[in-house]
Write a protein that holds these residues in place. Structure first.
Motif, mmCIF file in Angstrom:
data_model
loop_
_atom_site.group_PDB
_atom_site.id
_atom_site.type_symbol
_atom_site.label_atom_id
_atom_site.label_comp_id
_atom_site.label_asym_id
_atom_site.label_seq_id
_atom_site.Cartn_x
_atom_site.Cartn_y
_atom_site.Cartn_z
ATOM 1 N N ARG A 1 0.840 -1.196 0.000
ATOM 2 C CA ARG A 1 0.000 0.000 0.000
ATOM 3 C C ARG A 1 0.878 1.249 0.000
ATOM 4 N NH1 ARG A 1 -5.139 0.478 0.510
ATOM 5 N NH2 ARG A 1 -5.455 -1.556 1.452
ATOM 6 N N ALA A 2 0.525 2.162 -0.889
ATOM 7 C CA ALA A 2 1.241 3.436 -1.002
ATOM 8 C C ALA A 2 0.186 4.519 -1.110
ATOM 9 C CB ALA A 2 2.158 3.440 -2.221
ATOM 10 N N GLY A 3 -0.148 5.138 0.022
ATOM 11 C CA GLY A 3 -1.222 6.136 0.027
ATOM 12 C C GLY A 3 -2.554 5.472 -0.259
ATOM 13 N N GLU A 4 -3.266 5.961 -1.274
ATOM 14 C CA GLU A 4 -4.571 5.399 -1.643
ATOM 15 C C GLU A 4 -4.451 4.232 -2.615
ATOM 16 O OE1 GLU A 4 -7.556 6.318 -0.309
ATOM 17 O OE2 GLU A 4 -6.293 7.541 1.009
ATOM 18 N N GLY A 5 -3.257 4.006 -3.161
ATOM 19 C CA GLY A 5 -3.067 2.950 -4.145
ATOM 20 C C GLY A 5 -2.076 1.902 -3.675
ATOM 21 N N TRP A 6 -1.573 1.148 -4.622
ATOM 22 C CA TRP A 6 -0.616 0.091 -4.357
ATOM 23 C C TRP A 6 0.588 0.251 -5.278
ATOM 24 C CZ3 TRP A 6 -1.310 -3.865 -0.757
ATOM 25 C CH2 TRP A 6 -2.564 -3.888 -0.130
ATOM 26 N N THR A 7 1.742 -0.134 -4.802
ATOM 27 C CA THR A 7 2.943 -0.183 -5.625
ATOM 28 C C THR A 7 3.383 -1.639 -5.694
ATOM 29 O OG1 THR A 7 5.155 0.714 -5.942
ATOM 30 C CG2 THR A 7 4.503 0.273 -3.678
ATOM 31 N N GLU A 8 3.955 -2.024 -6.838
ATOM 32 C CA GLU A 8 4.437 -3.388 -7.016
ATOM 33 C C GLU A 8 5.931 -3.363 -7.282
ATOM 34 O OE1 GLU A 8 2.240 -5.946 -9.596
ATOM 35 O OE2 GLU A 8 0.320 -5.092 -9.008
ATOM 36 N N PHE A 9 6.640 -4.357 -6.745
ATOM 37 C CA PHE A 9 8.074 -4.448 -6.931
ATOM 38 C C PHE A 9 8.523 -5.881 -6.666
ATOM 39 C CE2 PHE A 9 6.950 -2.976 -2.737
ATOM 40 C CZ PHE A 9 7.716 -3.733 -1.867
ATOM 41 N N PRO A 10 9.630 -6.296 -7.299
ATOM 42 C CA PRO A 10 10.120 -7.663 -7.122
ATOM 43 C C PRO A 10 11.046 -7.792 -5.919
ATOM 44 C CG PRO A 10 11.453 -6.544 -8.742
ATOM 45 C CD PRO A 10 10.376 -5.564 -8.316
ATOM 46 N N ALA A 11 11.274 -9.031 -5.539
ATOM 47 C CA ALA A 11 12.252 -9.341 -4.499
ATOM 48 C C ALA A 11 12.781 -10.745 -4.740
ATOM 49 C CB ALA A 11 11.612 -9.255 -3.109
ATOM 50 N N THR A 12 13.889 -11.037 -4.083
ATOM 51 C CA THR A 12 14.390 -12.402 -4.012
ATOM 52 C C THR A 12 14.498 -12.755 -2.540
ATOM 53 O OG1 THR A 12 16.690 -11.665 -4.073
ATOM 54 C CG2 THR A 12 15.666 -12.251 -6.185
ATOM 55 N N CYS A 13 14.380 -14.048 -2.261
ATOM 56 C CA CYS A 13 14.408 -14.499 -0.874
ATOM 57 C C CYS A 13 15.119 -15.847 -0.814
ATOM 58 C CB CYS A 13 12.984 -14.625 -0.342
ATOM 59 S SG CYS A 13 12.860 -15.097 1.392
ATOM 60 N N THR A 14 16.031 -15.978 0.140
ATOM 61 C CA THR A 14 16.705 -17.236 0.395
ATOM 62 C C THR A 14 16.480 -17.598 1.851
ATOM 63 O OG1 THR A 14 18.393 -16.691 -1.240
ATOM 64 C CG2 THR A 14 18.914 -18.453 0.309
ATOM 65 N N VAL A 15 16.107 -18.851 2.089
ATOM 66 C CA VAL A 15 15.729 -19.298 3.438
ATOM 67 C C VAL A 15 16.515 -20.554 3.801
ATOM 68 C CG1 VAL A 15 13.799 -19.975 4.920
ATOM 69 C CG2 VAL A 15 13.399 -18.460 2.954
ATOM 70 N N ARG A 16 17.011 -20.569 5.026
ATOM 71 C CA ARG A 16 17.696 -21.769 5.502
ATOM 72 C C ARG A 16 17.286 -22.069 6.934
ATOM 73 N NH1 ARG A 16 21.660 -20.598 9.040
ATOM 74 N NH2 ARG A 16 22.555 -18.515 9.015
ATOM 75 N N ALA A 17 17.459 -23.330 7.300
ATOM 76 C CA ALA A 17 17.166 -23.766 8.663
ATOM 77 C C ALA A 17 18.234 -23.264 9.619
ATOM 78 C CB ALA A 17 17.104 -25.290 8.718
ATOM 79 N N LEU A 18 17.836 -23.029 10.837
ATOM 80 C CA LEU A 18 18.779 -22.713 11.905
ATOM 81 C C LEU A 18 19.255 -24.016 12.548
ATOM 82 C CD1 LEU A 18 17.023 -19.649 13.539
ATOM 83 C CD2 LEU A 18 19.088 -19.645 12.136
ATOM 84 N N ILE A 19 20.410 -23.969 13.166
ATOM 85 C CA ILE A 19 21.027 -25.154 13.751
ATOM 86 C C ILE A 19 20.061 -25.898 14.674
ATOM 87 C CG2 ILE A 19 22.039 -23.904 15.700
ATOM 88 C CD1 ILE A 19 24.556 -25.712 15.244
#
Length: 144
Positions: free
Chosen positions: A20-38
């Motif tokens: 949400r950006a004010g009254e509208g929406w903005t779209e953008f990409p991302a990358t995500c890397t996930v790993r387990a904790l010990i």
């Protein structure tokens, strides 16, 4: 509920964000890397938003004594660990925070559609959960 509830999240993802950006929406990409904790006590993700030059991490920890997950977020914008949201294998999480000095409830919802595709949304409530305003939606697709 168990400490492997979020094992589906491990790996690399592309992410479509709508925020949400004010009254509208903005779209953008991302990358995500996930790993387990010990020892399988949880996970850590690393999220990068290349268009904004920012990122952050979620630290998910499983408390086996209380049979409860706690998720913490920290952004590269300020390096401040945000208050935890707490939830279960049902993938509903709730917590308390504040915005501009005003207390609010925070809700995260996880929608696991398959091993390779899931959604996440964040919403806020200023009336103790009677109404919610969604302000951020993410759609994750696994990187092959």
């Amino acid at each position: 509920m168990a400490q492997d509830d979020f094992d589906f999240f491990h790996g690399s993802w592309t992410v479509r964000n709508r925020k949400r950006a004010g009254e509208g929406w903005t779209e953008f990409p991302a990358t995500c890397t996930v790993r387990a904790l010990i020892g399988g006590i949880g996970f850590i993700d690393e999220m990068s938003f290349p268009e904004t030059g920012t990122g952050g991490s979620t630290i998910g920890l499983y408390d086996s004594e209380r049979d409860l997950w706690a998720h913490y977020w920290v952004s590269t914008r300020n390096g401040v660990l945000q208050p935890a949201v707490y939830g279960s294998a049902a993938k509903e999480f709730y917590g308390d925070d504040e915005l501009d000095g005003k207390p609010m409830r925070v809700r995260y919802l996880w929608d696991v559609r398959s091993h390779d595709d899931f959604g996440w949304e964040q919403a806020f409530s200023f009336d103790d959960g009677n109404t919610w305003e969604v302000d951020w939606v993410m759609d994750f697709s696994r990187v092959s």
